[in-house]
Structures are given as structure tokens and as C-alpha cells.
Design an enzyme around this catalytic site. Structure first.
Site, short mmCIF file in Angstrom:
data_model
loop_
_atom_site.label_atom_id
_atom_site.label_comp_id
_atom_site.label_asym_id
_atom_site.label_seq_id
_atom_site.Cartn_x
_atom_site.Cartn_y
_atom_site.Cartn_z
CE LYS A 72 -4.05 -2.04 2.20
NZ LYS A 72 -5.04 -1.93 3.29
CG ASP A 108 -7.74 0.23 3.36
OD1 ASP A 108 -8.54 -0.65 2.98
OD2 ASP A 108 -6.51 0.15 3.20
#
Length: 288
Positions: A72, A108
């Protein structure tokens, strides 16, 4: 699964490990239900192979892809542009191919805060304790501050390479929101005990406790739990981590990362297709 055609658009997940992921089930089911000519696949890609993988995906002209641990943060180096949220967070979990331009997004935080609301937990003007400062943790921290959480205590290993990024996020969020953010050492048990005592929510945003290392847990002293505390773990494999089992035993509401996964996936689905994921049908499908 619908038939693959010459026009089928490719989406997928890059991470390591990814064989446990339910993302293909939720996305492919949603594509089918909405009659979209897309397919979603998983690819075992780590930080060492990420650059070459992204080059290949550019050549293949994929519609978009997700990132999970450990990719990420490193993905930032290989993208053309970032959404405002991704730039603020410094991590990306969703990439959109916008006419040949790879744009990074972060869904997220949105997914996590939606999962908290699903548990009927109101975090406005409340205190949160967050374990970890990786990509998921920074996204959760940013969205929590934007959603009105009053105070966030973040616990990290003091030698983490992510510390400069989380300190920059702390500075930016305190300028843009009324949230106060404090960064502590994960090894300072007194600070941890004090922070959890004042918190409505404790979140493990690390991979500690994930299968196959299911016995691992960052909280050893269970006396820090209290009945007003809710405990969340972004892991969903195993379904109940050691942390969640300990929290439940002490009377805490405890929930895993399953709903976070669904809601962050729904936002990625919207980015790629312009359509809303049929989330209620997805939940029913995944129960089967």
C-alpha cells in the site's frame, strides 16, 4: 461466472499473501448481478515484484486494481496521480486506470468507519486507540479525524520506517480537523493502558494475529480492557483473532475486518465501474 469475452475488463488484487482473500467473490458476484463485463483476479505480488507487476498491468490496460499488505505504501512510487485522500494518507489501496493514467485512491478509512457505524458505535467526540502506522492504520486515522473523533492515540514500534509519514499526517490532520493525535511507543505499556482506559474504541491495524500466526497478539495485559470499550481488528482470517477473543472474554464488543473489507471494496467498485455494489446481496452471497 459470466462468460469471458474479448472485451472483458480486468481488475484484481496485488498482495502477499492473497490466496485467502474474499475480494474475488464479492467483486465477481457484483459484476454478474449488474451485468458488467469485468473480472477480478488475485495476484501474489510483494514489494520486490510490485514494480514489474505494475508495468505489466499498464501494458495490459487493466481497468483497475486493489493493493493489500505489503504494497500500500510502495505503490506510490509507480503511480501517475493521487486522490486528495490518498495524498493526505500516504497510502493507496485502490488504483484506477483513467484513460492510461494510473490514479491512486484510498478507500480503507471509509470502509472501516462504515463498519464501526454498522456496530452502532458513535465515535463523534470520542477517543480511539490505534495499533500500527502502516497503510491501513493511516487511512483509518485520517478518516476517523475527518469523521469527528476527538482524540487518537497511535502506538507504533519506535524504529518503524513509517514514523515520518505518520508524523506528517498528524500535523496535517491537526491543521484541518479538531482532532488531537498522539504518537506513542508500542512498548510503553503505561501509555497504552492509559490510552485504552480513555478510549471508546481500540483498533488493531497491523497484521499481527493473521493466519497462520494466529497465536500472536499485541495486547498481553487483558486488565486494560473495560466494558465500555469496543475492540476492532482489521484481520478477518482467522475470523476471531486472539485479540478479539481476549476482548470478548472481558466483556467488550469485538468485531473483525470483514465489514471493512466489504465497504472499502464497494467504494473501489464504484470508482472502477461508476455503479453501486449491491452490498446487501453480496453479504447474503458470502454467507452461503
Amino acid at each position: 461466472m459470466p462468460a469471458i469475452t474479448g472485451k472483458t475488463k480486468l481488475t484484481g488484487l496485488l498482495g502477499y499473501p492473497v490466496s485467502h482473500s474474499i475480494s474475488p467473490l464479492m467483486h465477481n458476484f457484483s459484476f454478474q448481478k449488474l451485468g458488467l463485463d469485468y473480472v477480478y483476479l488475485c495476484f501474489q505480488i510483494n514489494e520486490q515484484t510490485l514494480e514489474e507487476a505494475v508495468k505489466g498491468l499498464r501494458v495490459l490496460d487493466v481497468k483497475g486494481f486493489n493493493l493489500t499488505m505489503p504494497n500500500k505504501n510502495k505503490i506510490l512510487s509507480y503511480l501517475d496521480a493521487l486522490s486528495p485522500a490518498a495524498r493526505l494518507i500516504g497510502a493507496v489501496n485502490t488504483v484506477e486506470n483513467k484513460n492510461g493514467v494510473f490514479v491512486g485512491h484510498n478507500t480503507d478509512g471509509i470502509g472501516f468507519m462504515q463498519s464501526v457505524k454498522e456496530q452502532n458505535i458513535d465515535m463523534k467526540n470520542q477517543t480511539m486507540t490505534l495499533l500500527g502506522i502502516g497503510g491501513a492504520a493511516t487511512a483509518i486515522c485520517a478518516q476517523a479525524a475527518l469523521d469527528g473523533v476527538n482524540t487518537i492515540h497511535i502506538f507504533s514500534r519506535p524504529n518503524s520506517s513509517h514514523l515520518p509519514r505518520i508524523k506528517a499526517l498528524q500535523e496535517n490532520l491537526e491543521k484541518e480537523t479538531s482532532c488531537k493525535i498522539y504518537i506513542h511507543s508500542l512498548f510503553d505499556t503505561q501509555d497504552l493502558k492509559s490510552a485504552v482506559k480513555d478510549s471508546r474504541l481500540l483498533v488493531n491495524a497491523t497484521s499481527v494475529g493473521m493466519s497462520p500466526h494466529t497465536d500472536d497478539c499485541l495486547i498481553e495485559d487483558t486488565s486494560i480492557f473495560h466494558t465500555h470499550l469496543a475492540v476492532a481488528d482489521i484481520i478477518y482470517n482467522p475470523w476471531e483473532t486472539t485479540l478479539l477473543a481476549k476482548a470478548k472474554a472481558e466483556g467488550c464488543k469485538a468485531f473483525n475486518g470483514y465489514s471493512m473489507l466489504l465497504y472499502q471494496g464497494a467504494e473501489a467498485f464504484r470508482i472502477w465501474t461508476g455503479k453501486e455494489m449491491p452490498i446487501t446481496l453480496v453479504k447474503e452471497h458470502l454467507k452461503q
